[in-house]
Design a protein around this motif. Structure first.
Motif, PDB file in Angstrom:
ATOM      1  N   GLN A 191       0.804  -1.212   0.000  1.00 26.20           N
ATOM      2  CA  GLN A 191       0.000   0.000   0.000  1.00 26.20           C
ATOM      3  C   GLN A 191       0.843   1.271   0.000  1.00 26.20           C
ATOM      4  OE1 GLN A 191      -3.429  -0.177  -0.227  1.00 26.20           O
ATOM      5  NE2 GLN A 191      -3.012  -2.362  -0.485  1.00 26.20           N
ATOM      6  N   HIS A 192       2.143   1.141   0.178  1.00 19.86           N
ATOM      7  CA  HIS A 192       3.010   2.314   0.263  1.00 19.86           C
ATOM      8  C   HIS A 192       4.140   2.202  -0.763  1.00 19.86           C
ATOM      9  CE1 HIS A 192       1.055   3.450   4.052  1.00 19.86           C
ATOM     10  NE2 HIS A 192       1.127   2.179   4.374  1.00 19.86           N
ATOM     11  N   PRO A 193       4.545   3.315  -1.380  1.00 16.43           N
ATOM     12  CA  PRO A 193       5.655   3.280  -2.342  1.00 16.43           C
ATOM     13  C   PRO A 193       7.005   3.311  -1.628  1.00 16.43           C
ATOM     14  CG  PRO A 193       4.737   5.497  -2.223  1.00 16.43           C
ATOM     15  CD  PRO A 193       3.897   4.640  -1.320  1.00 16.43           C
ATOM     16  N   TYR A 194       7.943   2.485  -2.081  1.00 14.10           N
ATOM     17  CA  TYR A 194       9.235   2.370  -1.401  1.00 14.10           C
ATOM     18  C   TYR A 194      10.421   2.712  -2.296  1.00 14.10           C
ATOM     19  CZ  TYR A 194       6.480  -0.194   2.056  1.00 14.10           C
ATOM     20  OH  TYR A 194       5.534  -0.551   2.989  1.00 14.10           O
ATOM     21  N   ALA A 195      10.190   3.243  -3.480  1.00  8.73           N
ATOM     22  CA  ALA A 195      11.289   3.528  -4.398  1.00  8.73           C
ATOM     23  C   ALA A 195      11.838   4.928  -4.180  1.00  8.73           C
ATOM     24  CB  ALA A 195      10.816   3.378  -5.847  1.00  8.73           C
ATOM     25  N   GLY A 196      13.103   5.129  -4.571  1.00 11.08           N
ATOM     26  CA  GLY A 196      13.722   6.443  -4.487  1.00 11.08           C
ATOM     27  C   GLY A 196      14.095   6.833  -3.061  1.00 11.08           C
ATOM     28  N   TYR A 197      14.542   8.058  -2.902  1.00 16.28           N
ATOM     29  CA  TYR A 197      14.983   8.539  -1.590  1.00 16.28           C
ATOM     30  C   TYR A 197      13.803   8.640  -0.627  1.00 16.28           C
ATOM     31  CZ  TYR A 197      19.107   9.851  -4.321  1.00 16.28           C
ATOM     32  OH  TYR A 197      20.208   9.824  -5.140  1.00 16.28           O
ATOM     33  N   ASP A 198      12.712   9.243  -1.076  1.00 24.61           N
ATOM     34  CA  ASP A 198      11.539   9.357  -0.215  1.00 24.61           C
ATOM     35  C   ASP A 198      10.932   7.995   0.077  1.00 24.61           C
ATOM     36  OD1 ASP A 198      11.822  12.086  -0.149  1.00 24.61           O
ATOM     37  OD2 ASP A 198      10.410  12.452  -1.791  1.00 24.61           O
ATOM     38  N   GLY A 199      11.002   7.086  -0.892  1.00 26.51           N
ATOM     39  CA  GLY A 199      10.480   5.744  -0.678  1.00 26.51           C
ATOM     40  C   GLY A 199      11.254   4.984   0.380  1.00 26.51           C
ATOM     41  N   MET A 200      12.567   5.197   0.424  1.00 22.58           N
ATOM     42  CA  MET A 200      13.383   4.547   1.450  1.00 22.58           C
ATOM     43  C   MET A 200      12.990   5.033   2.846  1.00 22.58           C
ATOM     44  SD  MET A 200      15.675   2.483   2.367  1.00 22.58           S
ATOM     45  CE  MET A 200      16.709   2.170   3.786  1.00 22.58           C
TER      46      MET A 200
END
Length: 496
Positions: free
Chosen positions: A425-434
């Protein structure tokens, strides 16, 4: 069927696959996947794999030529997101019945279905998927699609990946072959530039690619086609004019990347947008490939400046979580690119990896894990539910990251669990995703519910009766029992 057999053989002999290159000629003919164990879950058929790769093309109508159950079992099984068209969310099927099969009405019904979709929705293209039933009865899907395309004046693409031909991963590759044969290169863009790239194997799950695209926009890099996440038909049709490509999941579309490099000289590399270090490295490699293809070298300096700014912001946000998560133990039960990219991402903030699955990982993925973990003792090819439960119930891990199929094992073991596969349900890619991934792990581990569920249930505790209850069955007996337990506290109960 002979053309399909040749296509499958071509995919099995994929030269860009490191695992295939290490085999002899006989072993390559048997394919990449291990033989399936009778009675075990295969993880999806070839039709399922092809639908997974192509359905996120959002403005296309996806028509399943099969009985109703085939479409019902495969529709919307990925949490991909669209920034515009919603046609891909509509389910289309020819809904063949026994009478249609016996009377040979399959092809006629397919042509009628294509006509109805064109009249009602007017899509830029229609993708047609045969399944086991229609492939076995011999419906000529390619002929019907060709005739419909001529009649209605729109692309009608046959996707020959019936379920019985192989595994889900084979279906992924056959979907890539369909794009090569019928879509890519069929449209010429009028705005091609030196900073155009393709992203292959990115599904935009929970919209996570939208956390990465702004970074590329700031560098002046345009994503000509993201295949398949949030894609449009014309974007994919003109993808052959990109200057470079990044492959996010090599096991799915490595054949597509290699053949695009052969046909249109589009160099590619395999990378990941999971974790701070891997995101930065992916941005660097994209810029370097573009420079090799003629872009202005000044983009390298702008890339480093962007990386420095974004890493500083991300590390500052993560600093708040390090004291709470450092030393926590994670069991990672996934595969593919996440088997090493998520490992690297978590270790960056001090989390310990007690195990990671490599069931769906390539040879390259496994080598990356060995380099990150410094050994292969924490890698497991396959762990049975019983073994997973034993590991978690013995508290050898503080949390398990996996897909929905194993969540109930963690819950039964009273262990925190977080979904990192396609249903997340949550995006985990990129800097903000981490940062979001770490935040969700922190919320899961420190949720007070786990302390409560690990405590003994009240009915497992025997009360310490202080005096014998009356033996007579009088009306006063019930009153005596109420008085006996009135005002009692936890100290009045015996040990559990």
């Amino acid at each position: 069927m002979s053309s399909l057999r040749a296509k499958i053989q071509d995919v099995f002999n994929e030269p860009a696959c490191e695992q295939n290159r290490g085999k002899d000629a006989k072993a390559r003919k048997e394919g990449c996947s291990k033989p399936l164990t009778p009675g075990a879950a295969a993880g999806g058929c070839a039709f399922d794999g092809a639908k997974i790769v192509l359905q996120p093309i959002t403005d296309v109508a996806h028509l399943i030529h099969a009985p109703l159950a085939c479409e019902g079992n495969s529709w919307d099984n990925r949490g991909a997101a669209s920034s515009g068209p919603t046609l891909w969310r509509t389910s289309f099927t020819t809904d063949l019945t026994e009478l249609d099969v016996v009377m040979g009405q399959g092809e006629r019904k397919l042509f009628k279905g294509i006509r109805e979709i064109n009249e009602a929705y007017g899509p830029p293209a229609i993708f047609v998927y045969p399944t086991c039933v229609t492939a076995l009865i011999g419906d000529d899907i390619e002929a019907v699609c060709k005739r419909a395309a001529e009649k209605f004046g729109l692309p009608v693409v046959p996707v020959n990946a019936p379920g019985f031909v192989g595994s889900k991963n084979l279906g992924n590759k056959l979907a890539g072959e369909a794009l090569l044969d019928h879509v890519i290169g069929t449209a010429e863009p009028d705005d091609a530039g030196p900073y155009d790239i393709n992203i292959l194997g990115e599904f935009n799950l929970s919209g996570e690619f939208w956390l990465v695209k702004p970074l590329l926009d700031r560098l002046g890099i345009r994503v000509r086609a993201c295949i398949p996440g949030d894609a449009r038909y014309l974007d994919i049709a003109s993808a052959h004019r990109a200057r470079a490509a990044m492959v996010v999941c090599s096991t799915a579309l490595i054949n597509l990347a290699r053949k695009m490099e052969q046909r249109w000289d589009i160099p590619f590399f395999e990378g990941s947008f999971y974790g701070i270090t891997d995101t930065s490295e992916a941005l660097r490699q994209i810029s370097q490939l573009l420079v090799k293809k003629g872009a202005d070298p000044e983009i390298l300096g702008r890339t480093e400046a962007l990386i420095a700014d974004e890493e500083a912001i991300a590390w500052k946000k993560l600093a708040a979580y390090r004291p709470r998560l450092e030393g926590k133990r994670v069991l990672l039960n996934t595969g593919g690119v996440k088997s090493w990219s998520v490992v690297h991402a978590l270790m960056e903030i001090g989390i310990e990896i007690v195990g990671t699955s490599v069931k769906k990982s390539t040879v390259g993925d496994k080598e990356r894990i060995k380099q990150i973990l410094k050994d292969d003792n924490h890698m497991f090819e396959q762990m049975t539910p019983r073994e997973l439960y034993a590991m978690l119930s013995e508290q050898k891990a503080d949390i398990m990251l996996s897909g929905g199929r194993t969540q109930f094992i963690a819950l039964k073991a009273k262990t925190p669990w977080l979904d990192i596969n396609q249903e997340r349900q949550h995006p985990y890619a990129g800097y903000d995703g981490m940062v979001e991934l770490v935040r969700q792990i922190d919320l899961a581990i420190h949720n007070p519910i786990w302390r409560q569920v690990r405590e003994p249930a009240p009915w497992d505790c025997q009360p310490a009766v202080r005096e014998e209850l009356p033996s007579t069955k009088s009306e006063n007996a019930t009153l005596h029992v109420v008085q006996e337990f009135a005002g009692t506290t936890a100290d009045d109960f015996g040990e559990c």
